[in-house]
Motif scaffolding. Structure first.
Motif, PDB file in Angstrom:
ATOM      1  N   CYS A   1       0.858  -0.987  -0.121  1.00 10.60           N
ATOM      2  CA  CYS A   1      -0.492   0.011  -0.217  1.00 10.60           C
ATOM      3  C   CYS A   1       0.750   1.444   0.121  1.00 10.60           C
TER       4      CYS A   1
ATOM      5  N   GLU B   1      -5.882   1.708  -3.209  1.00 13.71           N
ATOM      6  CA  GLU B   1      -5.716   1.777  -2.083  1.00 13.71           C
ATOM      7  C   GLU B   1      -5.578   3.148  -0.885  1.00 13.71           C
TER       8      GLU B   1
ATOM      9  N   CYS C   1       0.747   0.105   8.909  1.00  9.94           N
ATOM     10  CA  CYS C   1      -0.340   0.633   8.759  1.00  9.94           C
ATOM     11  C   CYS C   1      -0.388   1.679   8.688  1.00  9.94           C
TER      12      CYS C   1
ATOM     13  N   CYS D   1      -1.051  -7.222   5.956  1.00  9.21           N
ATOM     14  CA  CYS D   1      -0.542  -6.352   7.344  1.00  9.21           C
ATOM     15  C   CYS D   1      -1.291  -7.175   7.641  1.00  9.21           C
TER      16      CYS D   1
ATOM     17  N   VAL E   1      -4.558  -6.034   8.749  1.00  4.75           N
ATOM     18  CA  VAL E   1      -5.601  -5.690   9.012  1.00  4.75           C
ATOM     19  C   VAL E   1      -6.302  -6.843   7.839  1.00  4.75           C
TER      20      VAL E   1
ATOM     21  N   LYS F   1      -5.231   4.699  11.222  1.00  4.18           N
ATOM     22  CA  LYS F   1      -6.004   3.758  10.183  1.00  4.18           C
ATOM     23  C   LYS F   1      -5.952   2.504  11.458  1.00  4.18           C
TER      24      LYS F   1
HETATM   25 FE1  F3S Z   1      -1.633  -0.943   4.333  1.00  4.27          FE
HETATM   26 FE2  F3S Z   1      -3.147  -2.591   5.122  1.00  4.27          FE
HETATM   27 FE3  F3S Z   1      -2.693  -0.268   6.815  1.00  4.27          FE
HETATM   28  S1  F3S Z   1      -3.180  -2.257   3.314  1.00  4.27           S
HETATM   29  S2  F3S Z   1      -3.013   0.723   4.847  1.00  4.27           S
HETATM   30  S3  F3S Z   1      -1.067  -1.803   5.902  1.00  4.27           S
HETATM   31  S4  F3S Z   1      -4.861  -1.589   6.519  1.00  4.27           S
END
Ligand code: F3S
Length: 389
Positions: free
Chosen positions: A116, A136, A284, A339, A341, A358
């Protein structure tokens, strides 16, 4: 919407079914949003990569397509580290499906780079005033705001269509008039590090459909702006912001009429949710070179007592071997391509400590895991001591 003769021919199916389908996606989007024509893009970033998100239906869809990306195209993070997935606790079936998705994209000429933060790894992928088709939300925000490139937030099919056609419809943030700031946000306090993510958590819902221009007491770093944009995009779909006397388009437009102030006490409150972390996760959006160097320094000759995961892009990990070695020597795990998430690997934990606004917003919703925000040094300290301060 005006189409050139070549575009008409593709639309009519003369270049095959896939390209006709892609052209139809782009034209439909363009007509909905009032685009006058298609414009060439410098690069594409395609979302819809994690098997957890797109499932078998998504895999089938990509597998059925034929064609070759006409511009540099890379992927958003996948559901696992493509090489070290076993260390994440990912099962064989998920891994097999995830790798099939990557292969299906690769067959279409999309590079199997899953990040990302493409701007950290490729200098030429997005420059001032370039038109892009990125997916993204944090990458879109960084490209628009910090680099001054131009992209709407593309859904996965539209981004893939843009990669195969090499163009995107000319509307939204591709146009000068949509980029003018409409709201000044004065921020009180000398913010640093994760404070920018916390600010983004507050500012996102306040901004709504405005384009904000921020006034800070202390000049933020690009890494801090990355945190701000990621959190605002997650909490309020903000795809563009400016920072007075700092970001490339901040001096180009008139001052907005409306001003709001965000106080330090409001930002501080974002840190107020506490839980006892069994995982500390950094990256992230994916860590960049400076963040990797800082983490390596903080972990130098030390040993972690708690599970610490750090996420970055594979290319960066390969280019920064010393830092990666130092991080891994401490017992921390450094993962690429994914990641905390988008990977199902996070779901087995109860509370995650993060340095990202985030992640703070998404981890409870997407992974069902409680989340607490701290500054980076505090996160590392906690991983090293294993104890509350
Ligand atoms: Fe990237 Fe995952 Fe955060 S895609 S912006 S690390 S939620």
């Amino acid at each position: 919407m005006y189409l050139t003769m070549d575009e008409e021919r593709i639309y009519d199916g003369e270049s095959g079914e896939t390209l006709a389908k892609c052209m139809e996606i782009l034209v439909t989007l363009g007509e909905i949003y009032g685009a006058d024509r298609l414009i060439p893009v410098r690069s594409v970033q395609v979302a819809g990569v994690s098997y957890r998100t797109i499932g078998d239906a998504g895999l089938e869809w990509i597998r059925d397509l034929e064609g070759e990306a006409r511009v540099p195209a890379i992927l958003n993070p996948a559901g696992m580290d493509l090489e070290e997935w076993k260390k994440m606790g990912i099962d064989e079936e998920f891994a097999e499906r995830q790798l099939e998705i990557i292969r299906a994209y690769e067959r279409l000429g999309v590079r199997p780079e899953c990040t990302c933060t493409p701007y950290h790894v490729h200098n030429d992928i997005a420059r001032f005033r370039d038109h892009l088709a990125w997916s993204e939300s944090s990458a879109v925000s960084f490209a628009n705001s910090v680099i001054g490139a131009r992209t709407n937030r593309e859904g996965a099919p539209a981004a893939l269509a843009a990669a195969l056609i090499g163009k995107t419809p000319n509307y939204g943030l591709h146009l000068d008039e949509e980029r003018e700031p409409t709201l000044t946000i004065k921020v009180e306090g000398r913010l640093e590090d994760s404070d920018f993510g916390a600010l983004g958590v507050i500012a996102g819902p306040l901004v709504k459909s405005e384009v904000p221009i921020f006034e800070f007491e202390v000049r933020p770093t690009p890494e801090e702006l990355k945190q701000l944009g990621a959190a605002m995009a997650a909490t309020g779909s903000v795809a563009l912001y400016h920072v007075k006397r700092l970001t490339p388009e901040s001096e180009l437009y008139r001052e907005p009429r409306e001003t709001i102030t965000i106080e330090w006490s409001e930002i501080r409150e974002v840190y107020n949710h506490h839980c006892e972390p069994d995982l500390i996760a950094i990256g992230c959006p994916h860590t960049g070179p400076k963040e990797l160097a800082r983490l390596a320094e903080l972990l130098k000759e030390k040993q972690v007592k708690k599970e610490l995961w750090i996420f970055t892009s594979r290319k960066l990990a390969r280019e920064h071997k010393e830092e990666v070695k130092e991080i891994r020597r401490s017992g921390a795990k450094l993962f690429c391509d994914t990641c905390m998430v988008v990977s199902p690997a996070s779901e087995r934990f109860k509370c995650m400590m993060v340095n990202s606004g985030k992640a703070l917003n998404y981890v409870p919703k997407i992974c069902g895991v409680e989340c607490t925000l701290r500054r980076t040094e505090e996160c590392i300290e906690r991983a090293l001591t294993g104890e509350k301060r």
